[in-house]
Motif scaffolding. Structure first.
Motif, mmCIF file in Angstrom:
data_model
loop_
_atom_site.group_PDB
_atom_site.id
_atom_site.type_symbol
_atom_site.label_atom_id
_atom_site.label_comp_id
_atom_site.label_asym_id
_atom_site.label_seq_id
_atom_site.Cartn_x
_atom_site.Cartn_y
_atom_site.Cartn_z
ATOM 1 N N ILE A 1 5.118 6.413 9.427
ATOM 2 C CA ILE A 1 4.972 7.645 8.656
ATOM 3 C C ILE A 1 5.439 8.777 9.542
ATOM 4 O O ILE A 1 4.866 9.013 10.622
ATOM 5 N N VAL B 1 -1.348 14.338 7.367
ATOM 6 C CA VAL B 1 -1.346 13.010 6.755
ATOM 7 C C VAL B 1 -2.742 12.371 6.754
ATOM 8 O O VAL B 1 -3.215 11.895 5.721
ATOM 9 N N ARG C 1 -5.473 13.371 4.231
ATOM 10 C CA ARG C 1 -5.146 12.914 2.875
ATOM 11 C C ARG C 1 -5.415 11.417 2.723
ATOM 12 O O ARG C 1 -5.850 10.967 1.670
ATOM 13 N N ILE C 2 -5.122 10.667 3.779
ATOM 14 C CA ILE C 2 -5.393 9.226 3.729
ATOM 15 C C ILE C 2 -6.897 9.002 3.540
ATOM 16 O O ILE C 2 -7.319 8.224 2.690
ATOM 17 N N ARG D 1 -7.938 9.772 0.062
ATOM 18 C CA ARG D 1 -7.491 8.741 -0.879
ATOM 19 C C ARG D 1 -8.316 7.454 -0.793
ATOM 20 O O ARG D 1 -8.366 6.696 -1.762
ATOM 21 N N MET D 2 -8.886 7.249 0.358
ATOM 22 C CA MET D 2 -9.671 6.029 0.506
ATOM 23 C C MET D 2 -11.031 6.165 -0.153
ATOM 24 O O MET D 2 -11.731 5.164 -0.356
ATOM 25 N N ALA E 1 0.639 9.250 2.019
ATOM 26 C CA ALA E 1 -0.774 8.882 2.158
ATOM 27 C C ALA E 1 -1.144 7.843 1.100
ATOM 28 O O ALA E 1 -1.811 6.848 1.409
ATOM 29 N N ILE E 2 -0.693 8.055 -0.117
ATOM 30 C CA ILE E 2 -0.993 7.104 -1.198
ATOM 31 C C ILE E 2 -0.429 5.733 -0.871
ATOM 32 O O ILE E 2 -1.099 4.704 -0.971
ATOM 33 N N PHE F 1 0.305 4.510 1.984
ATOM 34 C CA PHE F 1 -0.393 3.905 3.116
ATOM 35 C C PHE F 1 -1.703 3.243 2.663
ATOM 36 O O PHE F 1 -2.026 2.123 3.069
ATOM 37 N N VAL F 2 -2.429 3.950 1.791
ATOM 38 C CA VAL F 2 -3.704 3.394 1.320
ATOM 39 C C VAL F 2 -3.445 2.129 0.487
ATOM 40 O O VAL F 2 -4.186 1.146 0.600
ATOM 41 N N LEU G 1 -1.046 0.073 0.946
ATOM 42 C CA LEU G 1 -0.732 -0.941 1.946
ATOM 43 C C LEU G 1 -2.001 -1.525 2.553
ATOM 44 O O LEU G 1 -2.125 -2.736 2.735
ATOM 45 N N LEU G 2 -2.935 -0.633 2.868
ATOM 46 C CA LEU G 2 -4.208 -1.084 3.431
ATOM 47 C C LEU G 2 -4.909 -2.022 2.459
ATOM 48 O O LEU G 2 -5.534 -3.000 2.865
#
Ligand SMILES: Cc1cc2nc3c(=O)[nH]c(=O)nc-3n(C[C@H](O)[C@H](O)[C@H](O)COP(=O)(O)OP(=O)(O)OC[C@H]3O[C@@H](n4cnc5c(N)ncnc54)[C@H](O)[C@@H]3O)c2cc1C
Ligand SMILES: Nc1ncnc2c1ncn2[C@@H]1O[C@H](COP(=O)(O)O)[C@@H](O)[C@H]1O
Lengths: 329, 271
Positions: A313, A320, A323-324, A327-328, B257-258, B260-261, B263-264
């Motif tokens: 990334i 970043v 935001r991650i 989103r989680m 970010a979306i 990546f999540v 992917l997780l």
């Protein structure tokens, strides 16, 4: 214990408990034994100094040891690594193992050279890979050299035993069932070293151990301030992992050296390694490049860390990562 | 701060190695080999710490500091540097017989050199050399000479006429160890940086030459030296890079970010 093709793993303890690297080496040793000449495959033997309990015997067995050889000193205990090296030499002269492995811990790296010199054989330090040459049956020992810039495969074809130390955390350990294995005890007479003595010993706080983590979120100088690690901590927590660091960050005092990954830090092989604001110097890569999945977050698309990463990334980690986390959920 | 007792001087030998600056080593991307050309050589940083420790001992306690290296003729540079910092004597063991040595052959040659020089109270080695990182040569030399070795030494606490008390750090422990003279210590990178040379030091070093010694001078058997005396062989050297197959996550910050999540989730790190 006659087979001259045995593979020995040195049992190292830390404050009485057997170190995890011993089980990693047994797991690997079992695989290596299965690859050797079927006519004289040799056995996997765990070699220990102090009293091995029945429970420990079964544990060593469950990781693949076929026998436990306990060696001791006639009329007393071996008190130092120098005396333990002497005992190991005596045992090797009696049983002629083909291979002798130990952890590349400070202990292993003190005992093994003393043994190698006495037996006039080769020793490969700090291996990250071991295999058996299918043709010659010789142990292939792979290790980083030049600060992790290259890997070299080394063999010791003409001398026995073939000796290597292996970094903790490099091989995965795998147990199968619990069963007691044959135990044997041998005592040897060795001269004492009365003038070498440990006067005092303090165990430092080992509250934090990065080497066993399944997920590591690591930060470097790109965090720009120590508080950046609280952000990484949040992400790590959500992933059930821990925080790691480059030496750049450790040197700036942002985080304790126990978290440092790399050539002069810890070698780690987590399932997931997220490198944030780390450039990817060879010394850092040396400690984490064998992780299963590597993700790098860095502003600079040219950063060498992207060469080691599976996913990248490009961006400001402070934009970043929040935001991650969001989103989680 | 070391606490020193008694009167006689301590004769210290420091084994030093010239190494390529590993931070500047580059890989030939096509052949996967090391590009050594143009890579500067430096003194192994751990050996610098050992030298600083040795000079400190002499300052407080008297005695001598001798430096020894085995290497190509160019390795004399690091010995000259050590002389300008005040080392009393410098010996370069060099010659074709020594080329291609692994740790066993290196240790043999160094132990022969130490015996032929004779009479040291303390041998100081770096913990490891940054090119090979084996951390083996110190303990192996001690084994060959049959003297005690204390590995991973961080500081010297006390020197008495018969021996020394040192602090070592190993595997999450700190230990105070007492050992007799002669002993060999392997030194980890100390807090105290190696001193800088002074003008006076540089000028006075001009009167001292780097001595060179070959196989015969140190009484070594040629088939225990160099490649011939090395039980290990490098079978192949390759580059650790995985080919640079990175997948960049594209889009806006939000999209990255979306992605990546997702992917997780795919990989089972989050549900
Ligand atoms: C003998 C020796 C041993 C060493 N051992 C180790 C070791 O064990 N471990 C180790 O890690 N290092 C080690 N080093 C040091 C190593 O060479 C590097 O200096 C160090 O790893 C650099 O740390 P870094 O990546 O955090 O910092 P830098 O190299 O400064 O990288 C910072 C990165 O952050 C990026 N960045 C900046 N701001 C942001 C932002 N807002 N968002 C995203 N990215 C950003 C930059 O683009 C840059 O790539 C060793 C060195 C030597 C000589
Ligand atoms: N060729 C050499 N000449 C002199 N000293 C050496 C040499 N090789 C290794 N050493 C010493 O041994 C230490 C450990 O080196 P190594 O075992 O190669 O990691 C170094 O810090 C030096 O003190």
């Amino acid at each position: 214990m006659s087979g001259k093709n045995d593979l020995w793993v040195l049992v190292e303890r830390f404050e009485r408990t057997i170190r995890p690297v011993v089980f990693e080496l047994l797991t690997k040793g079992k695989e290596l034994c299965s690859k050797r000449d079927s006519k004289k495959p040799g056995d996997l033997v765990a070699v220990a100094f102090e009293g091995v309990t029945a429970e420990e015997n079964a544990r060593l067995g469950s990781y693949g040891a076929r026998r436990v050889l306990q060696i001791g000193r006639e009329g007393g205990n071996a008190a130092t690594y120098m005396e333990e090296a002497r005992l190991l030499v005596s045992a090797a002269r009696e049983y002629h193992p083909a291979i002798l492995l130990a952890g590349a811990t400070a202990y292993g790296r003190s005992v093994m050279p003393l043994v190698a010199v006495e037996l006039r054989t080769g020793l490969t330090a700090d291996c990250t890979g071991l295999d058996i040459d299918p043709e010659s049956g010789v142990l292939l020992q792979t290790r980083p050299a030049f600060g992790g810039n290259v890997l070299a495969t080394i063999e010791c074809a003409g001398k026995r035993p073939q000796m290597a130390t292996v970094r903790p955390g490099v091989f995965k350990k795998r147990a199968e069932g619990k069963h007691a294995v044959e135990a044997r005890e041998r005592c040897y007479r060795i001269p004492s070293q009365p003038l070498f003595r440990v006067l005092e010993r303090t165990v430092e706080d080992r509250g934090f151990d990065i080497t066993g983590a399944r997920v590591i979120v690591a930060g470097g100088r790109g965090l720009a301030r120590s508080e950046g690690f609280s952000l990484l901590e949040k992400l790590a927590k959500k992933l059930g992992g821990v925080v790691g660091a480059s030496r750049g960050a450790v040197d700036l005092g942002w985080i304790d050296a126990a978290h440092q990954v790399g050539q002069t830090g810890h070698t780690v092989t987590p399932a997931l390694y997220v490198a944030c604001g780390i450039s990817g110097a060879v010394q850092h890569l040396a400690g984490m490049k064998d992780s299963d999945t590597i993700v790098a977050i860095n502003e600079d698309p040219q950063a060498p860390i992207f060469e080691a990463a599976e996913y990248g990334i490009v961006g400001d980690l402070y934009e970043v990562i929040p935001r991650i986390i969001e989103r989680m959920g | 701060m070391p606490i020193l007792e008694g009167g006689v001087g301590i004769d210290v030998l420091v084994c030093m190695k010239q190494v390529p600056d590993t931070q500047k080593v580059r890989i030939d991307p096509e052949r996967g080999t090391l590009i050594r050309k143009g890579v500067p050589s430096i003194t192994n940083p751990f050996c610098e710490s050992a030298l600083e420790l040795a000079l400190g001992i002499r300052e407080k306690r008297g005695g001598t500091v001798t430096v020894l290296t085995m290497g190509i003729p160019d390795a004399a540079c690091i010995l000259k540097d050590a002389l300008s910092l005040g080392a009393d004597r410098a010996i370069l063991v060099t010659g074709r017989d020594f080329a291609g040595a692994d740790t066993l052959a290196t240790s043999y040659a160094l132990s022969r050199a130490v015996s032929s020089l004779g009479g040291f109270d303390l041998l100081l080695f770096g913990k490891q050399a940054i090119d090979g990182d084996t951390a083996q040569v110190g303990p192996e030399v001690a084994g060959m000479l049959g003297i005690p070795v204390v590995t991973f030494v961080t500081d010297i606490r006390k020197i008495t006429p018969g021996g020394i008390v040192v602090e070592r750090a190993a595997d999450g422990c700190r230990e105070l160890v007492r050992t007799r003279f002669p002993s060999l210590l392997t030194v980890v990178r100390a807090e105290k940086r190696l001193r800088m040379p002074t003008m006076e030091g540089i000028l006075s070093s001009f009167s001292r030459e780097v001595e060179t010694a070959g196989l015969g001078d140190i009484g070594a058997e040629s088939d225990r030296c160099g490649l011939k005396g090395s039980p290990t062989r490098v079978k192949k050297i390759f580059s650790p890079s995985n080919g640079g197959l990175v997948n960049f996550l594209e889009g806006s910050v939000e999209e990255k970010a979306i992605r990546f999540v997702e992917l997780l989730k795919e990989k089972g790190f989050v549900r």
